[in-house]
Design a protein around this motif. Structure first.
Motif, PDB file in Angstrom:
ATOM      1  N   ALA A   1       2.374   1.803  -3.454  1.00 29.14           N
ATOM      2  CA  ALA A   1       1.639   2.407  -4.247  1.00 29.14           C
ATOM      3  C   ALA A   1       1.409   3.858  -3.985  1.00 29.14           C
ATOM      4  O   ALA A   1       1.466   4.624  -4.997  1.00 29.14           O
ATOM      5  CB  ALA A   1       0.313   1.702  -4.481  1.00 29.14           C
TER       6      ALA A   1
ATOM      7  N   GLU B   1       0.782  -1.145  -0.120  1.00 35.59           N
ATOM      8  CA  GLU B   1      -0.080   0.021  -0.191  1.00 35.59           C
ATOM      9  C   GLU B   1       1.031   1.113  -0.043  1.00 35.59           C
ATOM     10  O   GLU B   1       0.452   2.143  -0.730  1.00 35.59           O
ATOM     11  CB  GLU B   1      -1.077   0.106   1.351  1.00 35.59           C
ATOM     12  CG  GLU B   1      -2.064  -1.268   1.178  1.00 35.59           C
ATOM     13  CD  GLU B   1      -1.451  -2.564   1.690  1.00 35.59           C
ATOM     14  OE1 GLU B   1      -1.987  -3.374   1.237  1.00 35.59           O
ATOM     15  OE2 GLU B   1      -0.628  -2.434   2.383  1.00 35.59           O
TER      16      GLU B   1
ATOM     17  N   THR C   1       3.656   2.052 -12.812  1.00 36.39           N
ATOM     18  CA  THR C   1       4.702   0.879 -12.792  1.00 36.39           C
ATOM     19  C   THR C   1       5.493   0.882 -13.689  1.00 36.39           C
ATOM     20  O   THR C   1       6.960   0.481 -13.739  1.00 36.39           O
ATOM     21  CB  THR C   1       3.893  -0.540 -12.326  1.00 36.39           C
ATOM     22  OG1 THR C   1       3.003  -0.761 -13.628  1.00 36.39           O
ATOM     23  CG2 THR C   1       3.247  -0.641 -11.135  1.00 36.39           C
TER      24      THR C   1
ATOM     25  N   GLU D   1       4.193  -4.460  -6.270  1.00 34.22           N
ATOM     26  CA  GLU D   1       2.936  -3.764  -5.977  1.00 34.22           C
ATOM     27  C   GLU D   1       1.695  -4.476  -5.425  1.00 34.22           C
ATOM     28  O   GLU D   1       0.680  -4.013  -4.554  1.00 34.22           O
ATOM     29  CB  GLU D   1       2.613  -3.294  -7.064  1.00 34.22           C
ATOM     30  CG  GLU D   1       1.360  -2.154  -7.102  1.00 34.22           C
ATOM     31  CD  GLU D   1       0.931  -1.727  -8.430  1.00 34.22           C
ATOM     32  OE1 GLU D   1       0.684  -0.485  -8.527  1.00 34.22           O
ATOM     33  OE2 GLU D   1       0.948  -2.423  -9.450  1.00 34.22           O
TER      34      GLU D   1
END
Length: 71
Positions: free
Chosen positions: A7, A4, A17, A35
């Motif tokens: 991200a 988390e 990404t 991720e």
């Protein structure tokens, strides 16, 4: 670093990404695995992302230009 937070750091940097893959010159599948939590995020990478994200979060985005047309 949790997936988390990983991200959230990418979001602060406005990186996808694919952007991170390009910066690291690595495989997209590895970045996607980090991720999703399927691969561990290396400590040095986590520190680097945290540093970059903090800089972006502190600096903010200039807002006085919003709504202005530039040619």
């Amino acid at each position: 670093m949790t997936p988390e937070r990983f991200a959230a750091c990418l979001a602060s940097l406005r990186w996808t990404t694919i952007d991170l893959t390009s910066a690291l010159q690595c495989q997209l599948s590895w970045v996607e695995a980090m991720e999703s939590g399927q691969a561990e995020i290396p400590e040095d990478l986590a520190r680097w992302l945290e540093s970059l994200a903090r800089c972006h979060e502190v600096a903010g985005i200039p807002s006085r230009y919003r709504g202005l047309a530039h040619f």
